[in-house]
Design a protein around this motif. Structure first.
Motif, PDB file in Angstrom:
ATOM      1  N   LEU A   1      36.242  33.640  35.281  1.00 60.40           N
ATOM      2  CA  LEU A   1      36.541  34.897  34.586  1.00 60.40           C
ATOM      3  C   LEU A   1      36.173  36.121  35.423  1.00 60.40           C
ATOM      4  CD1 LEU A   1      35.222  33.745  31.102  1.00 60.40           C
ATOM      5  CD2 LEU A   1      37.634  34.062  31.745  1.00 60.40           C
ATOM      6  N   GLN A   2      35.015  36.096  36.032  1.00 57.63           N
ATOM      7  CA  GLN A   2      34.583  37.234  36.854  1.00 57.63           C
ATOM      8  C   GLN A   2      35.511  37.438  38.053  1.00 57.63           C
ATOM      9  OE1 GLN A   2      30.562  35.830  37.512  1.00 57.63           O
ATOM     10  NE2 GLN A   2      29.738  37.413  36.144  1.00 57.63           N
TER      11      GLN A   2
ATOM     12  N   ARG B   1      38.896  38.752  36.970  1.00 55.03           N
ATOM     13  CA  ARG B   1      38.786  40.189  36.674  1.00 55.03           C
ATOM     14  C   ARG B   1      38.802  41.008  37.966  1.00 55.03           C
ATOM     15  NH1 ARG B   1      33.584  42.104  33.568  1.00 55.03           N
ATOM     16  NH2 ARG B   1      32.672  41.185  35.423  1.00 55.03           N
TER      17      ARG B   1
ATOM     18  N   PRO C   1      41.482  47.242  36.762  1.00 53.96           N
ATOM     19  CA  PRO C   1      40.469  47.367  35.705  1.00 53.96           C
ATOM     20  C   PRO C   1      41.095  47.413  34.306  1.00 53.96           C
ATOM     21  CG  PRO C   1      40.039  48.918  37.483  1.00 53.96           C
ATOM     22  CD  PRO C   1      41.374  48.290  37.762  1.00 53.96           C
ATOM     23  N   HIS C   2      40.393  46.776  33.368  1.00 55.95           N
ATOM     24  CA  HIS C   2      40.750  46.797  31.936  1.00 55.95           C
ATOM     25  C   HIS C   2      42.079  46.105  31.628  1.00 55.95           C
ATOM     26  CE1 HIS C   2      37.377  49.507  31.809  1.00 55.95           C
ATOM     27  NE2 HIS C   2      38.000  50.350  32.598  1.00 55.95           N
ATOM     28  N   THR C   3      42.522  45.205  32.494  1.00 55.71           N
ATOM     29  CA  THR C   3      43.764  44.463  32.237  1.00 55.71           C
ATOM     30  C   THR C   3      43.573  43.534  31.046  1.00 55.71           C
ATOM     31  OG1 THR C   3      44.353  44.480  34.589  1.00 55.71           O
ATOM     32  CG2 THR C   3      45.427  42.818  33.209  1.00 55.71           C
TER      33      THR C   3
ATOM     34  N   ALA D   1      34.394  35.369  28.025  1.00 57.43           N
ATOM     35  CA  ALA D   1      35.254  36.474  28.473  1.00 57.43           C
ATOM     36  C   ALA D   1      34.875  37.765  27.750  1.00 57.43           C
ATOM     37  CB  ALA D   1      36.722  36.131  28.215  1.00 57.43           C
TER      38      ALA D   1
ATOM     39  N   LEU E   1      35.768  41.487  29.033  1.00 54.48           N
ATOM     40  CA  LEU E   1      37.222  41.351  29.198  1.00 54.48           C
ATOM     41  C   LEU E   1      37.930  41.549  27.862  1.00 54.48           C
ATOM     42  CD1 LEU E   1      37.370  38.221  31.533  1.00 54.48           C
ATOM     43  CD2 LEU E   1      37.852  40.591  32.150  1.00 54.48           C
TER      44      LEU E   1
END
Length: 190
Positions: A121-122, A125, A130-132, A150, A155
């Motif tokens: 996950l990290q 990302r 950003p912020h998708t 997440a 996320l």
């Protein structure tokens, strides 16, 4: 004759044992699938064998492919690194598989360094703007923990889980339940 104190001491142990047994024997926890996936899918890695997806990984990839072909999905990130000495990564094997199924290479991202769900996950990302908003693609047993992780790392995620094999191992199901409880009790271990 037992003293009343001995009975009261055993009572919490009996209750704990009943709770554990109930947890182990209950059906799997399920997270409802998103009605509509986000434009970005993140396929969480699973094993690959000599450059080919394992059956569990293939189910995840095929589920992502179905979502992609239904329209609206613009990007697929496939996560997963390699074991020591293995020439193939899960992320690389997964993107190769999807490309062979007709997904354009420009719509695929291989994340190839992670070994754990949190790292999946990290690193996904980090590979995205950003912020998708994203939709996690994993299996039904892994989905509750993956979604909780997440959200814990900030996320904007939902999930669309692939079905489990009819021959899924009980140890895998138990491991996911225990890992979810461990996460709930101690949080994310990085």
């Amino acid at each position: 004759m037992r003293s009343r104190g001995a009975t009261l001491t055993l009572l919490p142990l009996a209750v704990a044992a009943l709770l554990v047994a109930g947890f182990v024997l209950t059906p799997n926890l399920r997270v409802p699938n998103a009605a509509t996936p986000h434009a970005t899918l993140v396929v969480l890695g699973a094993a690959q064998y000599a450059g080919k997806p394992s059956p569990a990984f293939k189910r995840r990839l095929d589920h992502a492919l179905t979502l992609y072909r239904a329209g609206g999905v613009q990007r697929v990130v496939v996560t997963g690194g390699r074991r020591a000495g293995d020439p193939y990564t899960e992320g690389g094997v997964g993107t190769t598989y999807l490309a062979r199924q007709g997904v354009p290479a420009g719509d695929l991202i291989a994340e190839e360094r992670s070994r754990t769900t949190v790292q999946n996950l990290q690193n996904a990302r980090a590979a995205l703007p950003p912020h998708t908003p994203l939709t996690l693609v994993t299996d039904e047993a892994h989905a509750p923990r993956a979604l909780a992780l997440a959200r814990a790392i900030g996320l904007n995620a939902n999930v669309s889980a692939s079905p489990l094999s009819t021959r899924v191992s009980r140890s895998y199901l138990l491991r996911e339940k225990v890992a979810l409880v461990a996460y709930a009790l101690i949080g994310i271990r990085l």
